[in-house]
Enzyme design. Sequence first.
Site, PDB file in Angstrom:
ATOM      1  N   SER A 476       0.815  -1.215   0.000  1.00 57.39           N
ATOM      2  CA  SER A 476       0.000   0.000   0.000  1.00 57.39           C
ATOM      3  C   SER A 476       0.852   1.271   0.000  1.00 57.39           C
ATOM      4  O   SER A 476       1.548   1.556  -0.960  1.00 57.39           O
ATOM      5  CB  SER A 476      -0.968  -0.045   1.188  1.00 57.39           C
ATOM      6  OG  SER A 476      -1.994   0.889   1.049  1.00 57.39           O
ATOM      7  N   ASP A 487      10.636   5.763  -9.660  1.00 56.09           N
ATOM      8  CA  ASP A 487      10.237   6.435 -10.902  1.00 56.09           C
ATOM      9  C   ASP A 487      10.976   7.759 -11.106  1.00 56.09           C
ATOM     10  O   ASP A 487      11.259   8.148 -12.249  1.00 56.09           O
ATOM     11  CB  ASP A 487       8.722   6.679 -10.900  1.00 56.09           C
ATOM     12  CG  ASP A 487       7.925   5.391 -11.023  1.00 56.09           C
ATOM     13  OD1 ASP A 487       8.489   4.403 -11.516  1.00 56.09           O
ATOM     14  OD2 ASP A 487       6.743   5.365 -10.611  1.00 56.09           O
ATOM     15  N   LYS A 501      -0.714  -4.433  -3.319  1.00 55.89           N
ATOM     16  CA  LYS A 501      -2.040  -3.891  -2.967  1.00 55.89           C
ATOM     17  C   LYS A 501      -2.142  -2.464  -3.493  1.00 55.89           C
ATOM     18  O   LYS A 501      -1.470  -1.571  -3.011  1.00 55.89           O
ATOM     19  CB  LYS A 501      -2.262  -3.895  -1.454  1.00 55.89           C
ATOM     20  CG  LYS A 501      -3.616  -3.322  -1.042  1.00 55.89           C
ATOM     21  CD  LYS A 501      -3.766  -3.269   0.479  1.00 55.89           C
ATOM     22  CE  LYS A 501      -5.137  -2.739   0.874  1.00 55.89           C
ATOM     23  NZ  LYS A 501      -5.325  -1.314   0.558  1.00 55.89           N
TER      24      LYS A 501
END
Length: 688
Positions: A476, A487, A501
Amino acid sequence: MKKIAILVAPILVLLSFITYSSNSVLDFNTSLNDSTEIAPKSFYGNEAKLIAQILDTYHYKKIKLNDSLSSVILTDYIETLDNNKSYFLKSDIEKFEKYRTKVDDYLEAGNVNFAYEIYNVFKERFDNRMTFVLDSLVGMDFDYTVDEYYNTDRSKGAWPTTEKELDELWRKMVKSQALSLKLNGKDNEGIKETIKKRYERFSKAAQQHRSEDVFEVFMNAVAEAFDPHTNYFSPRTSDRFKQNMSLSLEGIGARLQTETDFTKVVQILPGGPAEKSDLLHENDRITGVAQGEDGEMVDVIGWRIDDVVQLIKGPKGTTVRLEILPAETGVNGPTQVITLVRDKIKLEDMQAKAEIIPLKKNGKEYKIGVITLPSFYMDFEAYQQGDPNYTSTTRDVKRLVKELESKGIDGLMMDLRNNGGGSLAEAIDLTGLFIKNGPVVQVRTSTNKVEVGEDEDPEIIYNGPMAVMINRFSASASEIFAAAIQDYHRGVVIGEPTFGKGTVQSVIDLGRYLQVPEGEEVGQLKLTLQKFYRVTGSSTQHLGVSPDVNLPSAFDADEFGESASKSALPWDQINSTTFNVSQEVSPQLVLRLNDQYSRRLETSPELKALVEDTKELKLNLAKTQISLNEEKRRKEIEEAEKREAKRVSLSGTSIKKESEGNTDDVNIEDQYLKEGVIILTQMISEIG
């Protein structure tokens, strides 16, 4: 930070027009005539109808409660009652087929009687099994020279067709338990007495199941047919959920679940007695519980999870002893007895902690700052009250980074292993400490509206070499942070692929919309309403975050991750948002770090041992077949004990490794963290 709302308000407004009376009369005849059978409470039909309407209308998945979903619900409900195919007969399952396409119709009409009819068949079968064990098996003298096996996981097998098949299954089950007791030093009479008490307690505990318990099991089968994170909480479970959310639960600090006949540890809570003692770990199986230093060990094999939890919980300062099958040695290994002192798990125990790990490489001393982050927390109550000293993940990490920098660290490791998530806002704010500004996460609602959570603060508190450690149980909010760092090319991500998740839930109190008789309560519904996406547009659902440098892992996604659930929402992708990639981590740097790691795999004794340990753990987790031959079992236990002794001996030794003129010298018992620190140090060397 740009705030992202959890869209519950529209639901609350619309539901305010839906009211139910507990006085309505159902038009269904019930066959629950036996006074020993369990029947639904008068308002359960209306509560089930309300839940079905909410799921049908507001769940992110936008699927209808129809005949197809009805079939899924029936299968899941039956499997929840008898997950190891040890009670129902094939003929029972065939009789239940008449409900397969009717569950949706029953729920729409507010009828749950059929769920209780199924349960009462289960109860009858359960009582028959207990009678068989206590009357026929408890006094049996088993022959442990016979070469036969018991399979602890029958979930994928066929349903027994006859009582004789069930008798043989239970004979092997009880024989396996008796042999385990024999191998742990009990004599024949002691074994018989222990087995007798075990099943007497087991039977007594089952007789205490109430209408509320049956309703919760069934409504969870309904809710989880939509996705695994949509759940129904009975009033009793709701209270426990609130306790967990307030971080004031007294106990050992472990989350448990039922797996076949065992109670399995699925999470160790940071700051709790289990974590502090380092005696209990994920995937350990609990077989017995005893109170105090000398209380009787109560066998809990086959017990329902609530009853096991009740035994383990207790006031702060009291002692509980657990008999466990460690994950490292599996179901064929020896049991161990551990002692834990219960404590209250407080917010401060869950807070971020920092340490400096020194490492010597090529004659140069490095200081690596490590911040361990158990969860993404925030004291919302203090924040709302205007307390300037409210506790939050971001504030704590900011303070710790400054303290580490004042001590001259060469690199920073953020350790998010076993971090199950928490506050989305904190995940965004924490990322903002390490990037100049920009989007951190995208969130899409059930109406396909995409919102972007952004860091709008240009301040960067740390711009040095950085790594993030993750594992299969990072989920999460942890995945959001790790994905953003990756990224943006801000740091190197090291470890195992994460849980996967990528959904957001909100809890709805059903009591606000349902009138019930005085003295009664209704439960809560945890509902999936939104979905996470990386700034690149890729969902974290199923895929999670793949590390730049993969360390050995014993946990496959289809067994220990979102992909383990058949009803999990699918992976998908939306448009990328605009963000500025940094220059700290290039693809070429990641390739060089992986090349160096591959060379270490060939030369480092400790790393080789870690790979072998991981393979061994993976094999043990997969083993479900137990030999009922005493000689074979003794050999298996001896081999498991030798392997464990070798592993402990090696992990407790600091090894200096000479390879190609390089020397890595770091004394850390946590082998995964040690490898992460070495990789981060190599990164520091690479970028100068």
